[in-house]
Design a protein around this motif. Structure first.
Motif, PDB file in Angstrom:
ATOM      1  N   GLY B   8       0.856  -1.267   0.062  1.00 21.37           N
ATOM      2  CA  GLY B   8      -0.104  -0.023  -0.079  1.00 21.37           C
ATOM      3  C   GLY B   8       0.721   1.234  -0.067  1.00 21.37           C
ATOM      4  O   GLY B   8       0.388   2.367  -0.109  1.00 21.37           O
ATOM      5  N   GLY B   9       2.041   1.170   0.209  1.00 22.44           N
ATOM      6  CA  GLY B   9       2.889   2.323   0.099  1.00 22.44           C
ATOM      7  C   GLY B   9       3.081   3.057  -1.249  1.00 22.44           C
ATOM      8  O   GLY B   9       2.602   2.489  -2.298  1.00 22.44           O
ATOM      9  N   GLY B  10       3.841   4.303  -1.282  1.00 25.30           N
ATOM     10  CA  GLY B  10       3.697   4.920  -2.509  1.00 25.30           C
ATOM     11  C   GLY B  10       4.169   6.391  -2.431  1.00 25.30           C
ATOM     12  O   GLY B  10       4.231   6.780  -1.086  1.00 25.30           O
ATOM     13  N   ARG B  19      -3.663   4.150   2.497  1.00 27.60           N
ATOM     14  CA  ARG B  19      -3.783   3.163   3.486  1.00 27.60           C
ATOM     15  C   ARG B  19      -3.068   1.869   3.217  1.00 27.60           C
ATOM     16  O   ARG B  19      -2.922   1.277   2.116  1.00 27.60           O
ATOM     17  CB  ARG B  19      -5.530   2.587   3.306  1.00 27.60           C
ATOM     18  CG  ARG B  19      -5.715   1.455   4.431  1.00 27.60           C
ATOM     19  CD  ARG B  19      -7.133   1.217   4.142  1.00 27.60           C
ATOM     20  NE  ARG B  19      -7.432  -0.135   3.153  1.00 27.60           N
ATOM     21  CZ  ARG B  19      -8.425  -0.748   3.223  1.00 27.60           C
ATOM     22  NH1 ARG B  19      -9.311  -0.769   4.175  1.00 27.60           N
ATOM     23  NH2 ARG B  19      -8.529  -1.884   2.608  1.00 27.60           N
ATOM     24  N   LEU B  20      -2.233   1.720   4.165  1.00 25.55           N
ATOM     25  CA  LEU B  20      -1.467   0.538   4.227  1.00 25.55           C
ATOM     26  C   LEU B  20      -2.231  -0.903   4.634  1.00 25.55           C
ATOM     27  O   LEU B  20      -3.076  -0.733   5.646  1.00 25.55           O
ATOM     28  CB  LEU B  20      -0.028   0.742   5.044  1.00 25.55           C
ATOM     29  CG  LEU B  20       0.627   2.001   4.985  1.00 25.55           C
ATOM     30  CD1 LEU B  20       1.771   1.922   5.695  1.00 25.55           C
ATOM     31  CD2 LEU B  20       0.873   2.056   3.569  1.00 25.55           C
ATOM     32  N   SER B  21      -1.807  -1.966   4.140  1.00 23.16           N
ATOM     33  CA  SER B  21      -2.171  -3.242   4.772  1.00 23.16           C
ATOM     34  C   SER B  21      -1.028  -4.318   4.957  1.00 23.16           C
ATOM     35  O   SER B  21       0.150  -4.125   4.446  1.00 23.16           O
ATOM     36  CB  SER B  21      -3.107  -3.967   3.410  1.00 23.16           C
ATOM     37  OG  SER B  21      -4.139  -3.137   3.013  1.00 23.16           O
ATOM     38  N   CYS B  22      -1.417  -5.101   5.911  1.00 21.58           N
ATOM     39  CA  CYS B  22      -0.539  -6.058   6.108  1.00 21.58           C
ATOM     40  C   CYS B  22      -1.035  -7.417   6.110  1.00 21.58           C
ATOM     41  O   CYS B  22      -2.065  -7.810   7.004  1.00 21.58           O
ATOM     42  CB  CYS B  22       0.176  -5.720   7.623  1.00 21.58           C
ATOM     43  SG  CYS B  22       1.082  -7.080   8.254  1.00 21.58           S
ATOM     44  N   ALA B  23      -0.867  -8.377   5.387  1.00 16.02           N
ATOM     45  CA  ALA B  23      -1.510  -9.526   5.121  1.00 16.02           C
ATOM     46  C   ALA B  23      -0.870 -10.741   5.909  1.00 16.02           C
ATOM     47  O   ALA B  23       0.396 -11.035   5.797  1.00 16.02           O
ATOM     48  CB  ALA B  23      -1.748 -10.059   3.662  1.00 16.02           C
ATOM     49  N   VAL B 117       6.692   4.752   2.108  1.00 12.80           N
ATOM     50  CA  VAL B 117       5.766   5.938   2.075  1.00 12.80           C
ATOM     51  C   VAL B 117       6.688   7.276   1.626  1.00 12.80           C
ATOM     52  O   VAL B 117       7.296   7.552   2.556  1.00 12.80           O
ATOM     53  CB  VAL B 117       4.701   5.987   3.149  1.00 12.80           C
ATOM     54  CG1 VAL B 117       4.102   7.303   3.133  1.00 12.80           C
ATOM     55  CG2 VAL B 117       3.866   4.956   3.312  1.00 12.80           C
ATOM     56  N   THR B 118       6.237   7.707   0.714  1.00 11.34           N
ATOM     57  CA  THR B 118       6.961   8.867   0.269  1.00 11.34           C
ATOM     58  C   THR B 118       6.181  10.195   0.234  1.00 11.34           C
ATOM     59  O   THR B 118       5.182  10.066  -0.468  1.00 11.34           O
ATOM     60  CB  THR B 118       7.902   8.942  -0.855  1.00 11.34           C
ATOM     61  OG1 THR B 118       8.668   7.729  -0.764  1.00 11.34           O
ATOM     62  CG2 THR B 118       8.489  10.114  -1.146  1.00 11.34           C
ATOM     63  N   VAL B 119       6.135  11.056   1.226  1.00 12.60           N
ATOM     64  CA  VAL B 119       5.191  12.335   1.111  1.00 12.60           C
ATOM     65  C   VAL B 119       6.138  13.468   0.613  1.00 12.60           C
ATOM     66  O   VAL B 119       6.966  14.136   1.270  1.00 12.60           O
ATOM     67  CB  VAL B 119       4.925  12.645   2.607  1.00 12.60           C
ATOM     68  CG1 VAL B 119       3.761  13.737   2.264  1.00 12.60           C
ATOM     69  CG2 VAL B 119       4.148  11.295   3.152  1.00 12.60           C
TER      70      VAL B 119
END
Lengths: 107, 121
Positions: B8-10, B19-23, B117-119
């Motif tokens: 979900g990063g970007g 929104r990040l996810s962890c499966a 995640v890059t802001v």
């Protein structure tokens, strides 16, 4: 928040040498301290929990000691595969806090 | 084998959301607390948020309180981190981590592989 002060920030040692890292907590954390190893580009891995207990599968050359505010992490005989950054972490209370890390290099 | 896969990063603009996810797999997800921990480029580790096994109890670092929301779907074995009002200082690799009990203790084993995640504008 509990501040964790780790030293040194970087360390260069020879293969076979004994290596020691220290971690100082800003208040008494009993033995609620973990040590993690992070290799470049990888996630941290738990090595030692409750200050002195070795995670299953972790080589016995790794050890930890201490309680209260002063803790020590030792590698008895440095191996090439031990090149990594090591972090201490307190879990006495929230927010959970980490030391700033010790980057270990081979001399 | 216990496995956590972060996604979900970007790249997102300041003020944006992600929104990040962890499966999770290889263990009974619904019986363990989970956390998010982040690492800014070249920096140390910062605990971000934790959630109990049922999802009833959550906790946050002051730096993200009011902007981030942790949640979980035990039917899907997935942990989430909703990040709103993102700032440049939120730029980091975000790791999910499995706790060893039902509540957040901070004893993390194992960790996901992380998602960046890059802001930036």
């Amino acid at each position: 928040d509990i501040q964790m002060t780790q030293s040194p920030s970087s360390l260069s040692a020879s293969v076979g040498e004994r290596v020691t890292i220290t971690c100082q907590a800003s208040q008494d954390i009993s033995n609620f301290l973990n040590w993690y190893q992070q290799k470049p580009g990888k996630a941290p891995k738990l090595l030692i929990y409750d200050a002195s207990n070795l995670e299953p599968g972790v080589p016995s050359r790794f050890s930890g000691s201490g309680s209260g505010t002063h803790f020590t992490f030792t590698i008895s005989s440095l191996q090439p595969e031990d090149i990594a950054t090591y972090f201490c972490q307190q879990y006495e209370n929230l927010p959970l806090t980490f030391g700033q890390g010790t980057r270990l290099e081979i001399k | 084998e216990v496995q956590l896969v972060d996604s979900g990063g970007g790249l997102v603009q300041p003020g944006g959301s992600l929104r990040l996810s962890c499966a999770a797999s290889g263990f009974t997800f619904s019986t363990y607390a989970m956390s998010w921990v982040r690492q800014a480029p070249g920096k140390g580790l910062e605990w971000v948020s934790g959630i109990s096994d049922s999802g009833d109890d959550t906790s946050y670092a002051d730096s993200v309180k009011g902007r981030f929301t942790i949640s979980r779907d035990n039917s899907k074995n997935t942990l989430y981190l909703q990040m709103n009002s993102l700032r440049a200082e939120d730029t980091a690799v975000y790791y999910c981590a499995k706790d060893v009990t039902t509540v957040t203790t901070g004893w993390f084993d194992p960790w996901g592989q992380g998602t960046l995640v890059t802001v930036s504008s």
